[in-house]
Design a protein around this motif. Structure first.
Motif: not given
Length: 791
Positions: A148, A196-198, A200-201, A206, A211, A213, A215, A564, A625
Motif C-alpha cells: 500500500t 488491481d484493487w486500486y 477497480s475502485t 472507494y 484492499p 485482504e 497485501y 474484510y 467499502y
C-alpha cells in the motif's frame, strides 16, 4: 516450509545477446562508444508504462515493472537484471545490478572482494589495503515491501533510469565507485493485489482505500518483521542471493508512513538501540542519515524528521545491523494510494519525538501543508535515495574501511572493546524435547551465516554436563552478534514519556529470544571454552512439517475466520496450517451469519484469529467499502457461533479475539486487564512464564517449557468454575516476565492465560496470547493442536 537455499548466488548471466548485437551494430555504423554507453536508445519508464512514474491515479502492474527492467537490461551495459526465483504466488522476483559497464563485466571480482572484507579471517594486513583500494561500496536498495506504500514501486523505475543514463558528474561517480543492487519490490504479489484493487475502485467512493485482504498472501504488513525468522520465500531469496553473497555496506529500505506527520523520516533512529549492534555501524547510520537530511534541506525539501518515530531495537526489521551494513530506513508521507489528498497545516499531528507544526533540532523546516500526491512521494523518495548514493560514492574508501573494521571486531569476540562481558559461546544440547524445533532454530542461525560447530567430546561447565556432539556457537565469529541477539534473553529498558509517566511505546515488539519461542534449551559459557570443536557443520536438514502425528487435527473440519478488515494473525495462522498441511476452510462474516445452526454440520472447529472485539463485531469501519464487504459478525454471527458451540463445536479464540468471545457468548470469564491504564500495566510484545494444567487434555502434547507471547493481551478470572477451567496460569507470585518488557506484572499473578469454557455440549477455548506468533512460537504449537483436536 522453511528452506535453506545454497548460500552461493546463482551465476550472473552475461549481457543479453540482443544487447551485444545492438552494440556491435552501432559500432560498425561509427557511433562513438560514449554515446552507446550513454544509452540514447534506453527506454524511459513512461515509454513502457504509458505514464510518468508519479502521475496521479496511475499504478503499474508487476508485469509492466518486469517489462521495463527487461528492456532497460537489453538497452544498456550498465544494468544486469536477475530473476532470483518465484514469489509466494508465483511471480518473478527481480534484482537489478547497476554500475559502470566495467564493473558489471567483472562482477565475480567484486563479489570476492566483498566476501573477504566481510570475514577478517580471510585476509592479512597487506591484503587489506588492496581490498580497500579495489573494492566498490555495495548499496542494496529495497522497496515496496508494504504494497500500500505505492510510491515504492514507482521510485525504483525512476532511479534505475537515472542511474543508467545520467551523464552528470554525480551519476558517473556513483557508477564508478558503487555497485547498486536495486530490488524494485520485495513483495511483487502485493504490487498486483493493491494495484488491481486500486484500479477497480477508480472513480468510485472507494477510491484510495486499502484492499480488503492482506497485501502479502500470508503476512501482510508483517513481511517487514521476518528478517531473522526467514519464514517467507521473498525473505529467503533476498537473504540467500543478495545479503549473504554481496554483503552490502549500505542498505536503503524505502517505505511510507502516515500522511499527517513529517513528509519524510530519515535516521538517526530513536533509542533504544539493540545492544548487539556494533557502535561503528550505529555511528554510520547517524552520519549517513544526517548527511541525507542536510542535502534534502539544502535542495528545498521541508518537513524532514530525524531521530523520531522509529527505533533500532528488533532484528526482525534489520538483518544488516548484525551483518556489517547500515540500514537507512526512509519513511515518506502517504496519500490515498495514488490519489492526491489535501492536508491543511493545522491537520498535522505530533508524532514520537517531534511536532510537525513546530521547528526543532530534528525537524528544522516546516512543511506548510496543502496538496500531497504520489508525485510528491516519488520525488522525496528519489531525492533521498540519490542523496544516499551520492554520499556513499563520495566516501567509498571510508565506507569500505568502516565495514572491514566491523568485521575485524566481530572475529575478536569479547576481545573487542565493549564486548568484554560477552559469553565465549552458546551451547545447544542434541537432546531436546522437540527435534523439529531444534532443527528449525539451527537453520535460522545458519541462514543468518552463523557458524555452528560441534563439541568433539563431553564436557562440563558449571553444574551442567554436555555430551559429545553438542552444538556450539562461538561468539568470536563474523556474525556472532546475530547469534547472541537471537539466543539471549532481552532486557528492554524502562522508557517513559516523562519521569513517572506512561511508558514510551516501542516501535515494534521487545523480545526475540528464539530458544524461548521454540522451546529449545540453550546454555552459555562465560569463561574459556573447555574442549575442541569441529569446523562449522554443513546446513542441517530442514524440518519436515506435516500433520503426521497430528492425526486428530487433520481429521477435524476446521474453519478459519477471515475478516474484510484484514488481520495479520489470520495470515500467520494460514501459514502455520499450510506448513503442517492442516486442512482448513476460510469463512467470512457473511458465511457465519448465514450459517446459523447449519454451521455445526459443516465444521468441528472455528478459529477466530487475533483481532480486536470491535473489528470482529463490526468489520471494516474505517474504509469506505461497498456493502458486500462491510459488516462484521454482528448479533447474527454471535448467535450462530453460540449455536455452533452449544451443538458440540469448538470455538478457538486467539489473543484479543478472546475478548470478543467473552462478550458475544456471555461467557463466565472476565478480562482483568480491561480498562487498566498503560502506566499501571503494559506488555508490548514479550515472553512470559506460564504454568500449564497438566491434567487438562489440551496440554497433553506440550513437551517444551511454555513461554507465552504476550502482546496487548488479555488475562482472565473465571467467574463460574463449574463451566470453565484454567488450562494455563501465570505464577502466583513474582514477575512473570522472561524476555522483553513488562510493567505491572504482579497484576497477572495467579490469573489464567488459557481457559476452556464449556457451553452446551461444546467448548470455547480462550487464548490470552498468540500461540502461533509470526510462525515462531513452536514451543506453544502443541496447545493450539490440542485446542483444534478437542478432548
Amino acid at each position: 516450509m522453511i528452506s535453506l537455499a545454497c548460500l552461493r548466488a546463482p551465476r550472473l548471466r552475461p549481457p543479453t545477446i540482443a544487447r551485444a548485437a545492438r552494440v556491435a551494430v552501432l559500432l560498425t555504423l561509427g557511433v562513438p562508444p560514449l554515446l552507446i554507453a550513454q544509452g540514447r536508445d534506453v527506454p524511459t519508464p513512461a515509454s513502457v508504462l504509458g505514464f510518468e512514474p508519479g502521475a496521479d491515479r496511475k499504478l503499474p502492474t508487476w508485469a509492466q515493472v518486469t517489462d521495463y527492467f527487461g528492456r532497460l537490461d537489453a538497452a544498456s551495459p550498465r544494468i544486469s537484471v536477475r530473476t532470483l526465483g518465484k514469489t509466494t504466488l508465483g511471480r518473478p522476483f527481480l534484482a537489478a545490478f547497476i554500475g559502470d559497464s566495467a564493473t558489471l563485466a567483472d562482477l565475480p571480482r567484486y563479489q570476492e572482494i566483498q566476501r573477504k572484507l566481510a570475514d577478517a579471517r580471510l585476509y592479512g594486513p597487506r591484503d587489506r589495503a588492496t581490498l580497500l583500494e579495489n573494492g566498490k561500496v555495495v548499496v542494496l536498495v529495497t522497496s515496496s515491501i508494504h504494497s500500500t506504500e505505492v510510491g515504492g514501486i514507482l521510485t525504483p523505475l525512476r532511479l534505475a533510469h537515472r542511474l543508467v543514463t545520467g551523464e552528470d558528474a554525480e551519476s558517473r561517480a556513483i557508477r564508478a565507485n558503487a555497485l547498486v543492487i536495486l530490488v524494485p519490490s520485495l513483495n511483487p504479489d502485493g504490487v498486483d493485489i493493491v494495484g488491481d484493487w486500486y484500479r477497480s475502485t477508480l472513480g468510485t467512493p472507494y477510491e484510495g482505500s486499502d484492499p480488503p485482504e492482506l497485501y502479502h498472501h500470508y503476512t501482510g504488513h508483517d513481511n517487514n518483521r521476518d528478517w531473522y525468522a526467514f519464514t517467507q520465500v521473498e525473505t529467503q531469496m533476498t537473504i540467500d542471493s543478495l545479503h549473504n553473497v554481496w554483503h552490502p555496506q549500505i542498505v536503503n529500505d524505502i517505505h511510507q508512513q502516515g500522511s499527517n506527520g513529517s513528509r519524510i523520516f530519515i535516521p538517526p533512529y530513536m533509542d533504544p538501540v539493540e545492544p548487539n549492534i556494533d557502535p561503528i555501524l550505529t555511528a554510520g547510520v547517524n552520519a549517513m542519515g544526517m548527511a541525507m537530511a542536510w542535502r534534502l534541506t539544502a535542495d528545498g525539501k521541508t518537513g524532514i524528521a530525524t531521530n523520531a518515530s522509529y527505533d533500532a531495537w528488533t532484528p526482525a526489521r534489520a538483518y544488516q545491523h548484525y551483518h556489517g551494513g547500515i540500514r537507512i530506513l526512509t519513511e515518506t508521507a502517504s496519500a490515498d494510494l495514488a490519489t492526491p489528498i489535501n492536508l491543511p497545516f493545522d491537520s498535522l499531528r505530533p508524532n514520537r519525538g517531534y511536532d510537525p507544526r513546530v521547528t526543532s533540532w530534528n525537524f528544522v523546516s516546516l512543511w506548510p501543508g496543502g496538496r500531497w500526491s504520489i508525485g510528491d512521494i516519488v520525488d522525496y523518495q528519489t531525492s533521498a535515495t540519490w542523496a544516499l548514493l551520492a554520499e556513499a560514492s563520495r566516501d567509498r574508501a571510508g565506507w569500505l574501511a568502516s565495514f572491514a573494521r566491523i568485521g575485524e571486531r566481530a572475529v575478536q569476540g569479547r576481545g573487542a572493546a565493549g564486548r568484554e562481558q560477552w559469553p565465549i559461546a552458546f551451547v545447544i544440547p542434541q537432546q531436546q524435547p522437540d527435534k523439529m524445533a531444534l532443527r528449525a532454530m539451527l537453520r535460522i542461525l545458519q541462514r543468518g551465516q552463523v557458524e555452528v560447530r560441534r563439541a568433539t567430546s563431553s564436557f562440563a561447565t558449571g553444574n551442567v554436563r554436555y555430551s559429545a556432539g553438542t552444538y556450539v556457537v562461538l561468539t568470536a565469529q563474523p556474525y556472532g552478534s546475530f547469534a547472541k541477539a537471537l539466543l539471549e534473553v532481552q532486557r528492554y529498558p524502562d522508557l517513559r514519556e516523562y519521569p513517572g509517566g506512561p511508558p514510551k511505546r516501542p516501535y515494534d515488539v521487545t523480545a526475540h529470544t528464539l530458544p524461548l519461542l521454540m522451546g529449545v534449551g540453550v546454555g552459555t559459557i562465560t569463561d574459556s571454552f573447555p574442549i575442541p570443536v569441529t569446523e562449522p557443520i554443513e546446513p542441517v536438514e530442514p524440518p519436515v512439517y506435516s500433520a503426521e502425528g497430528l492425526s486428530g487435527v487433520s481429521r477435524r473440519r476446521i474453519a478459519l475466520y477471515r475478516n474484510y478488515a484484514p488481520a495479520l494473525d489470520e495470515g500467520w495462522t494460514r501459514w502455520v496450517f499450510d506448513q503442517y498441511r492442516i486442512p482448513y476452510t476460510r469463512v467470512t462474516a457473511g458465511d457465519i451469519r448465514a450459517g446459523g445452526a447449519a454451521l455445526r454440520a459443516k465444521f468441528d472447529v472455528i478459529v477466530l484469529p487475533d483481532q480486536s472485539a470491535g473489528a470482529l463485531a463490526r468489520g471494516p469501519v474505517s474504509e469506505p467499502y461497498p456493502d458486500s464487504l462491510r459488516g462484521g459478525l454482528g448479533e447474527a454471527g454471535a448467535a450462530a457461533l453460540r449455536a455452533f458451540v452449544s451443538d458440540g463445536g469448538t470455538l478457538v479464540a486467539l489473543n484479543e479475539a478472546s475478548v470478543y468471545a467473552i462478550q458475544a457468548l456471555s461467557l463466565p470469564v472476565k478480562n482483568v486487564l480491561a480498562g487498566v491504564a498503560a502506566r499501571d500495566f503494559y506488555g508490548p510484545g514479550s515472553l512470559l512464564r506460564v504454568i500449564p494444567n497438566r491434567s487438562h487434555w489440551m496440554t497433553r502434547g506440550l513437551v517444551a517449557p511454555p513461554a507465552a507471547w504476550f502482546e496487548d493481551s488479555p488475562a482472565f478470572d473465571i467467574t463460574d468454575s463449574t463451566r470453565a477451567v484454567a488450562v494455563a496460569v501465570y505464577p502466583a507470585a513474582g514477575d512473570p516476565l522472561i524476555s522483553g518488557w513488562l510493567l505491572g506484572g504482579q497484576r497477572l499473578n495467579g490469573k489464567a492465560a488459557l481457559v476452556d469454557v464449556t457451553l452446551g455440549s461444546g467448548h470455547v477455548i480462550l487464548f490470552g496470547f498468540r500461540p502461533q506468533y509470526r510462525g515462531q512460537s513452536m514451543a506453544m504449537y502443541p496447545l493450539l493442536w490440542g485446542a483444534l483436536t478437542g478432548p
